[in-house]
Design a protein around this motif. Structure first.
Motif, PDB file in Angstrom:
ATOM      1  N   ASP A  56     -43.709 -68.379  -7.685  1.00 18.86           N
ATOM      2  CA  ASP A  56     -43.873 -69.774  -7.275  1.00 18.86           C
ATOM      3  C   ASP A  56     -42.856 -70.692  -7.946  1.00 18.86           C
ATOM      4  OD1 ASP A  56     -45.882 -69.330  -5.489  1.00 18.86           O
ATOM      5  OD2 ASP A  56     -47.514 -69.867  -6.842  1.00 18.86           O
ATOM      6  N   PHE A  59     -40.069 -72.754  -5.951  1.00 16.46           N
ATOM      7  CA  PHE A  59     -40.160 -74.097  -5.383  1.00 16.46           C
ATOM      8  C   PHE A  59     -39.498 -75.131  -6.289  1.00 16.46           C
ATOM      9  CE2 PHE A  59     -43.166 -71.632  -3.080  1.00 16.46           C
ATOM     10  CZ  PHE A  59     -43.169 -72.175  -1.801  1.00 16.46           C
ATOM     11  N   ILE A 131     -44.949 -64.807   1.480  1.00 16.14           N
ATOM     12  CA  ILE A 131     -44.545 -64.995   2.867  1.00 16.14           C
ATOM     13  C   ILE A 131     -44.288 -63.659   3.556  1.00 16.14           C
ATOM     14  CG2 ILE A 131     -42.064 -65.157   2.427  1.00 16.14           C
ATOM     15  CD1 ILE A 131     -44.152 -67.284   4.875  1.00 16.14           C
ATOM     16  N   ARG A 160     -40.174 -67.873   8.288  1.00 19.64           N
ATOM     17  CA  ARG A 160     -40.460 -67.169   7.037  1.00 19.64           C
ATOM     18  C   ARG A 160     -39.280 -67.263   6.080  1.00 19.64           C
ATOM     19  NH1 ARG A 160     -45.065 -64.020   7.730  1.00 19.64           N
ATOM     20  NH2 ARG A 160     -45.470 -63.307   9.852  1.00 19.64           N
ATOM     21  N   SER A 163     -38.751 -69.897   3.232  1.00 20.71           N
ATOM     22  CA  SER A 163     -39.493 -69.917   1.972  1.00 20.71           C
ATOM     23  C   SER A 163     -38.533 -69.883   0.790  1.00 20.71           C
ATOM     24  CB  SER A 163     -40.430 -68.713   1.879  1.00 20.71           C
ATOM     25  OG  SER A 163     -40.972 -68.617   0.570  1.00 20.71           O
ATOM     26  N   GLN A 165     -38.930 -68.638  -1.893  1.00 17.12           N
ATOM     27  CA  GLN A 165     -39.006 -67.333  -2.531  1.00 17.12           C
ATOM     28  C   GLN A 165     -38.022 -66.334  -1.920  1.00 17.12           C
ATOM     29  OE1 GLN A 165     -43.283 -66.539  -2.260  1.00 17.12           O
ATOM     30  NE2 GLN A 165     -43.473 -67.034  -4.421  1.00 17.12           N
ATOM     31  N   ASP A 398     -46.177 -70.948   3.282  1.00 13.95           N
ATOM     32  CA  ASP A 398     -44.736 -70.976   3.032  1.00 13.95           C
ATOM     33  C   ASP A 398     -43.896 -71.037   4.303  1.00 13.95           C
ATOM     34  OD1 ASP A 398     -45.453 -70.808   0.446  1.00 13.95           O
ATOM     35  OD2 ASP A 398     -44.702 -68.798   0.082  1.00 13.95           O
ATOM     36  N   SER A 399     -44.442 -70.632   5.425  1.00 15.98           N
ATOM     37  CA  SER A 399     -43.648 -70.583   6.650  1.00 15.98           C
ATOM     38  C   SER A 399     -43.610 -71.920   7.370  1.00 15.98           C
ATOM     39  CB  SER A 399     -44.229 -69.528   7.599  1.00 15.98           C
ATOM     40  OG  SER A 399     -45.523 -69.920   8.024  1.00 15.98           O
ATOM     41  N   ARG A 483     -44.091 -81.079   2.148  1.00 18.15           N
ATOM     42  CA  ARG A 483     -44.200 -79.647   1.818  1.00 18.15           C
ATOM     43  C   ARG A 483     -43.815 -79.371   0.373  1.00 18.15           C
ATOM     44  NH1 ARG A 483     -41.240 -79.231   6.806  1.00 18.15           N
ATOM     45  NH2 ARG A 483     -42.645 -78.776   8.534  1.00 18.15           N
ATOM     46  N   ARG A 485     -40.901 -79.196  -1.095  1.00 20.82           N
ATOM     47  CA  ARG A 485     -39.747 -78.306  -1.255  1.00 20.82           C
ATOM     48  C   ARG A 485     -38.504 -79.066  -1.697  1.00 20.82           C
ATOM     49  NH1 ARG A 485     -39.814 -73.873   3.671  1.00 20.82           N
ATOM     50  NH2 ARG A 485     -41.931 -73.087   3.319  1.00 20.82           N
TER      51      ARG A 485
END
Length: 495
Positions: A56, A59, A131, A160, A163, A165, A398-399, A483, A485
């Motif tokens: 995580d 992010f 994700i 996806r 993300s 990640q 995440d998507s 979101r 991000r």
């Protein structure tokens, strides 16, 4: 009046601690005043995995504009170009064409092999980035393209890949057992230093493909205490403060506070498998007894949005596609004993649970509360140990797509099915949404699935939370991202 008074006292106490929190780093890269052109940021959660993009912590890398992905999401949740400029589906495969002229912070050029390495490391990680749960992903580089293959056609694969990640880092990041993001991203700012769980520093990367950033750098301090974060804005020790607690927001200059609806819903999940709420009529009685307006105005002090469904205003298209529904008839609780579980990690939830207890008692239920830390209660909640469970839940995951959340929480095969729901009609609607192509067709299928869930009264949506962010008077161009991000972008600077 009790909350503002206590908050003010806590804010005064927190101010005393700020000098230590925001002291300059030994190399001059800290958050003290006098560093022209740099943006000082106070963040809520310290790194948990050394800023590995496979956790995580990814992010944070995204919010600092230091690590990037092949695609990003627009406001509607659709995929847009980033490190990839175009993509095309061929059955179970998607081919992505890479952007030219991109270099990593260590000076090496972005190649398809770099993308293959990063995504393969993510796909084979243990645990995988969430994700990719349930996704078997193969990655193959060829020239300036990368082909990704899944076991079954995946209409959501581009989303996806947005993300954080699944960020793409240079080869140097993967030399050790852990992934090291320091100096290995492609973004507008180069991560130069991480001081454990205390601070991080980033410098502008002048070779950024998207153009030179307006700020000279970013100085981050991790401040888990919400009162201290708010005090950092009030005293001028931080330029941008994320996640200002609702209880502190009213104590700040309101010109410095921005609220943005976020895709997070507070929902009361009702246990449909055992206990009183096996009876649909009693679930309907609970839904009818609950009035979320006092929660929004009282507990959240007006800084939340009343829920009309599971998906809130942050999912901008949801309200316009939501069908009208006829509530199911309610039964008589007749003293039915129920236990509501929730957790203390989100400060407002115990207070919300107490308010729900009063409302349900007034309707004829006998209500008990079980409140613990989340780590100590999650297993019982997932096992169906409670008659009801109060949860603050992200609804797009995440998507950026709500179908995954709805399937996880309400499918008979869902991994987070707190309601223990096993309804054939709901399952069919969720499968249709999951298989629908991206765009309007998928959105309409998602809203039909939401309607199917709500018709069972397995969940009572209460309110939608907001991102509450503090920006000092001189801050220009800080992102206010529902979101969470984006935060500091190439366009962010301090006057």
């Amino acid at each position: 009046m009790r909350r503002p008074l206590l908050s003010a006292l806590a804010l005064t106490s927190a101010s005393v601690l700020l000098t230590g929190c925001f002291a300059a780093a030994p190399d001059g890269g800290g958050t003290a005043r006098g560093q022209d052109g740099r943006v000082r940021v106070a963040m809520m959660n310290p790194p948990r995995s050394g800023l590995s993009p496979l956790s995580d912590d990814a992010f944070k890398l995204s919010r600092w504009s230091t690590a990037e992905t092949l695609v990003v999401l627009d406001a509607e949740g659709d995929a847009r170009p980033a490190l990839a400029t175009s993509w095309k589906q061929h059955g179970t495969s998607w081919t992505f064409t890479l952007r030219d002229g991109v270099t990593f912070h260590d000076g090496t050029p972005l190649t398809a092999r770099d993308v293959e390495r990063s995504l393969t490391r993510a796909a084979t990680a243990s645990p995988k980035p969430r994700i990719l749960d349930g996704v078997r992903l193969g990655v193959r580089a060829s020239g300036r393209t990368v082909t990704l293959t899944t076991a079954a056609p995946d209409p959501l694969l581009p989303q996806r890949l947005s993300s954080p990640q699944l960020s793409v880092l240079s080869a140097r990041a993967y030399r050790g057992k852990t992934v090291d993001p320091v100096g290995t991203g492609t973004g507008a700012f180069r991560l130069t230093r991480v001081d454990g769980t205390t601070s991080a520093s980033l410098d502008r990367y002048d070779g950024y493909w998207g153009g030179r950033a307006k700020a000279a750098g970013i100085d981050v301090t991790f401040v888990p205490d919400g009162t201290a974060r708010a005090a950092a804005l009030r005293t001028g020790e931080a330029d941008i403060v994320e996640a200002v607690p609702v209880s502190q927001a009213a104590l700040l200059d309101q010109d410095l506070v921005t609220e943005v609806p976020m895709p997070r819903t507070n929902t009361l999940y009702l246990n449909t498998r055992k206990g009183p709420f096996r009876d649909p009529a009693l679930r309907a009685a609970a839904r009818r007894a609950i009035d979320a307006r006092p929660l929004v105005e009282g507990v959240y002090e007006g800084r939340a949005d009343l829920a009309e469904g599971l998906l809130g205003p942050a999912v901008t298209w949801a309200d316009g596609l939501r069908p009208t529904r006829t509530p199911a008839p309610a039964g008589d609780p007749d003293g039915a004993v129920i236990t509501i579980g929730t957790f203390t990690d989100r400060a407002e939830l115990p207070e919300v649970a107490q308010a729900l207890q009063q409302q349900l008692r007034a309707a004829g239920f006998t209500v008990r509360l079980d409140v613990r830390e989340y780590a100590a209660i999650e297993a019982d909640a997932l096992a169906g140990a409670f008659d009801a469970f109060l949860l603050s839940r992200a609804t797009v995951l995440d998507s950026g797509d709500p179908a995954a959340y709805l399937f996880s929480d309400f499918s008979s095969e869902g991994s987070f099915n707190l309601s223990q729901l096993a309804d054939p009609g709901v399952d069919a609607a969720l499968r249709k949404a999951a298989d629908a192509p991206a765009g309007d067709t998928r959105r309409r299928a998602v809203m039909a699935a939401e309607a199917a869930v709500l018709a069972t009264d397995a969940a009572v949506p209460l309110l939608h939370e907001r991102v509450v962010q503090g920006d000092a008077a001189g801050v220009v161009g800080a992102a206010h991202d529902p979101r969470e991000r984006l935060l500091v972008t190439p366009d962010t600077y301090v006057k």
